[in-house]
Design a protein around this motif. Sequence first.
Motif, PDB file in Angstrom:
ATOM      1  N   TYR A  43      26.497 -12.061  79.118  1.00 43.42           N
ATOM      2  CA  TYR A  43      27.620 -12.380  79.997  1.00 43.42           C
ATOM      3  C   TYR A  43      27.128 -12.900  81.345  1.00 43.42           C
ATOM      4  O   TYR A  43      27.697 -13.841  81.904  1.00 43.42           O
ATOM      5  N   HIS A  50      28.014 -21.499  83.280  1.00 46.68           N
ATOM      6  CA  HIS A  50      29.214 -22.157  83.830  1.00 46.68           C
ATOM      7  C   HIS A  50      28.875 -22.843  85.158  1.00 46.68           C
ATOM      8  O   HIS A  50      29.335 -23.964  85.427  1.00 46.68           O
ATOM      9  N   LEU A  75      36.329 -24.750  85.032  1.00 49.23           N
ATOM     10  CA  LEU A  75      36.709 -23.444  84.463  1.00 49.23           C
ATOM     11  C   LEU A  75      38.042 -23.493  83.732  1.00 49.23           C
ATOM     12  O   LEU A  75      38.162 -23.034  82.593  1.00 49.23           O
ATOM     13  N   LEU A  79      36.781 -25.665  80.273  1.00 48.62           N
ATOM     14  CA  LEU A  79      36.430 -24.457  79.516  1.00 48.62           C
ATOM     15  C   LEU A  79      37.658 -23.700  79.015  1.00 48.62           C
ATOM     16  O   LEU A  79      37.546 -22.871  78.114  1.00 48.62           O
ATOM     17  N   TYR A  81      39.750 -21.453  80.620  1.00 55.79           N
ATOM     18  CA  TYR A  81      40.148 -20.137  81.132  1.00 55.79           C
ATOM     19  C   TYR A  81      41.616 -20.205  81.555  1.00 55.79           C
ATOM     20  O   TYR A  81      42.054 -21.198  82.155  1.00 55.79           O
ATOM     21  N   LEU A 100      35.499 -13.133  79.327  1.00 51.86           N
ATOM     22  CA  LEU A 100      34.531 -14.214  79.144  1.00 51.86           C
ATOM     23  C   LEU A 100      34.508 -14.705  77.694  1.00 51.86           C
ATOM     24  O   LEU A 100      34.284 -15.888  77.446  1.00 51.86           O
ATOM     25  N   GLU A 101      34.749 -13.801  76.749  1.00 53.11           N
ATOM     26  CA  GLU A 101      34.757 -14.209  75.337  1.00 53.11           C
ATOM     27  C   GLU A 101      36.045 -14.949  74.973  1.00 53.11           C
ATOM     28  O   GLU A 101      36.009 -15.981  74.292  1.00 53.11           O
ATOM     29  N   ARG A 102      37.178 -14.413  75.411  1.00 59.09           N
ATOM     30  CA  ARG A 102      38.470 -14.952  75.008  1.00 59.09           C
ATOM     31  C   ARG A 102      38.964 -16.044  75.960  1.00 59.09           C
ATOM     32  O   ARG A 102      39.900 -16.766  75.645  1.00 59.09           O
ATOM     33  N   ARG A 103      38.352 -16.091  77.148  1.00 64.04           N
ATOM     34  CA  ARG A 103      38.775 -17.019  78.203  1.00 64.04           C
ATOM     35  C   ARG A 103      40.248 -16.816  78.552  1.00 64.04           C
ATOM     36  O   ARG A 103      40.980 -17.759  78.865  1.00 64.04           O
ATOM     37  N   LEU A 110      40.235 -13.212  86.304  1.00 69.71           N
ATOM     38  CA  LEU A 110      39.965 -14.646  86.412  1.00 69.71           C
ATOM     39  C   LEU A 110      39.388 -14.977  87.786  1.00 69.71           C
ATOM     40  O   LEU A 110      38.488 -15.816  87.914  1.00 69.71           O
ATOM     41  N   VAL A 113      35.655 -14.176  87.772  1.00 63.55           N
ATOM     42  CA  VAL A 113      34.864 -15.234  87.149  1.00 63.55           C
ATOM     43  C   VAL A 113      34.729 -16.416  88.108  1.00 63.55           C
ATOM     44  O   VAL A 113      33.632 -16.955  88.334  1.00 63.55           O
ATOM     45  N   GLN A 114      35.835 -16.815  88.702  1.00 63.06           N
ATOM     46  CA  GLN A 114      35.866 -17.937  89.643  1.00 63.06           C
ATOM     47  C   GLN A 114      34.923 -17.669  90.824  1.00 63.06           C
ATOM     48  O   GLN A 114      34.131 -18.553  91.227  1.00 63.06           O
TER      49      GLN A 114
END
Length: 281
Positions: A43, A50, A75, A79, A81, A100-103, A110, A113-114
């Motif tokens: 991860y 990314h 993103l 990708l 998300y 991260l797997e399912r977005r 979120l 991640v951003q």
Amino acid sequence: MGDRMYLLDWNTLATLDDESLPLLQAALLIARDEYPDLDPAPYEALVQAHAEDVRAEVEATGPRPLKMAAVNRHLFFELGYAGNQEAFYDPRNNYLNQVLERRLGNPISLALVQMEVARRLGIPLDGVSFPGHFLVRLPVEGGLLVMDPFNGGRPVAVEELRERARPHLGGEIPDDHTLLQILSPAPPRAILARMLRNLHASYAESGQWDRAARSADRMLKLLPNQPQALRDRGLAYLHLDYLPGAREDLARYLQLAPLAPDADEIRERLIEASHGRAVLH
């Protein structure tokens, strides 16, 4: 290095100040409670990938808003998300490995991640514990750029921010000073605590009291003696018939928040626990 060494344990995490607290690692540590075999390395590598995928474009772009637009485009559009509109309260929206797997995620996951991708690119993106939905903010020339990660990272105008805050301020429209206070950067502990509150709420709603208790317990590792977390853990313990723990937590809650709106209700629950019976409605 083995993954057990890679992720800090909860007791170590609790001793760190906010500046030293690794947000991505800590979010994966939350996920490990539900996914005990979780290996954090893939991860971490995915978030780094990314960032690398868009690094050349970001470095070739001038102003910060345009750099951030490139990150958001990568993103949320390339990708894929997205905010989980159909199952907003699904606990998986708060577990970063699943996000991260399912977005798919909720505003705060979120945003995480951003933020992690942006920071790897030298973009100082911060989270904002905005009432309702979590947002992110970027200092730009002349002020702040505020964005909504749940809706593709789109910019949120000042008037929309005022309207979003209004229901949480008794119907009052916030002035500039109040709005800037609301838009203060959220420290890592506050971000993790909000994720844990989300998990507690999801599990309490579905009657999974062992997981609800665990979520409140983890919050107390980060924020010892946080009144609402003590109350939430105590009530979960009541549902689990763990009466000594319920008595201790609920009594401490009333000591810390004697004038809370639910104080009378919690006193009744404490009496029930002290008499050795849990009568829950």
